[in-house]
Design a protein around this motif. Structure first.
Motif, PDB file in Angstrom:
ATOM      1  N   ALA A  75     -19.036 -10.526  -3.532  1.00 14.19           N
ATOM      2  CA  ALA A  75     -17.630 -10.879  -3.309  1.00 14.19           C
ATOM      3  C   ALA A  75     -17.208 -10.473  -1.904  1.00 14.19           C
ATOM      4  CB  ALA A  75     -16.743 -10.206  -4.353  1.00 14.19           C
ATOM      5  N   GLY A  78     -18.450 -12.984   0.455  1.00 12.04           N
ATOM      6  CA  GLY A  78     -17.955 -14.350   0.258  1.00 12.04           C
ATOM      7  C   GLY A  78     -18.983 -15.283  -0.351  1.00 12.04           C
ATOM      8  N   PRO A  80     -20.284 -17.520  -2.973  1.00  4.87           N
ATOM      9  CA  PRO A  80     -19.577 -18.169  -4.071  1.00  4.87           C
ATOM     10  C   PRO A  80     -20.390 -18.342  -5.361  1.00  4.87           C
ATOM     11  CG  PRO A  80     -20.260 -19.808  -2.484  1.00  4.87           C
ATOM     12  CD  PRO A  80     -20.651 -18.460  -1.922  1.00  4.87           C
ATOM     13  N   HIS A  81     -21.700 -18.322  -5.252  1.00  6.14           N
ATOM     14  CA  HIS A  81     -22.550 -18.616  -6.412  1.00  6.14           C
ATOM     15  C   HIS A  81     -23.361 -17.365  -6.759  1.00  6.14           C
ATOM     16  CE1 HIS A  81     -21.437 -22.755  -5.668  1.00  6.14           C
ATOM     17  NE2 HIS A  81     -21.815 -22.574  -4.415  1.00  6.14           N
TER      18      HIS A  81
END
Length: 167
Positions: A75, A78, A80-81
């Motif tokens: 997180a 950044g 996303p997956h």
């Protein structure tokens, strides 16, 4: 002839997928008496991931284990997956490619151990970290100079970005 450890990353990579334990970390985790877990991540690896994302290359992690530390670090970067607690890594890989509407040749996968072999064989460009088991190294297009948890992810990110610059 280019040696396996010097093979350039192909242009056209749109997705970089990493295993976590042994790739982002040195493979160790610390388990306290209260059941809490700690992992160590390399700062320079994080910068490389951010550069991939800034360049428009999707980033994902797939791990058979689940860890709150991984959730927090990804997180922060950044990413996303973040697929954790995955019993079938190949199924998760294929599902992610479908979701992103990508084909295996557009993907780099990095691993370190036997459970990563199916993904390494499917990805367009397979990477093993320096401390990977021999079977993983043999199945890979590139073996990093740095070990997992000590700059290997950064090395891979730079390799991908050099390939993107050739595109």
């Amino acid at each position: 002839m280019t040696s396996r450890s010097e093979a350039p990353c192909p242009a056209g990579v749109r997705l970089a997928i990493f295993d976590v334990d042994g790739v982002f970390t040195d493979g160790r985790f610390y388990l306290s008496n209260d059941g809490s877990e700690s992992k160590a991540f390399h700062t320079q690896d994080g910068h490389g991931v951010k550069e991939l994302i800034r360049a428009g290359i999707a980033v994902a992690v797939i791990s058979a284990r689940r860890s709150r530390a991984v959730d927090l670090r990804m997180a922060e970067l950044g990413v996303p997956h973040v697929l954790q607690g995955v019993p079938d890594k190949l199924q998760a890989f294929e599902s992610l490619l479908r979701e992103l509407q990508l084909d295996p040749p557009q993907c780099v996968y990095t691993g370190d151990d036997v459970p990563d072999l199916p993904l390494l064989r499917k990805a367009g460009f397979a990477v093993a970290v320096a401390n990977a088991v021999d079977e993983v190294k043999a199945a890979s297009d590139y073996v990093t100079r740095a070990p997992g948890g000590a700059g290997a992810v950064r090395e891979i990110c730079e390799l991908i970005l050099r390939g993107a610059a050739r595109a």
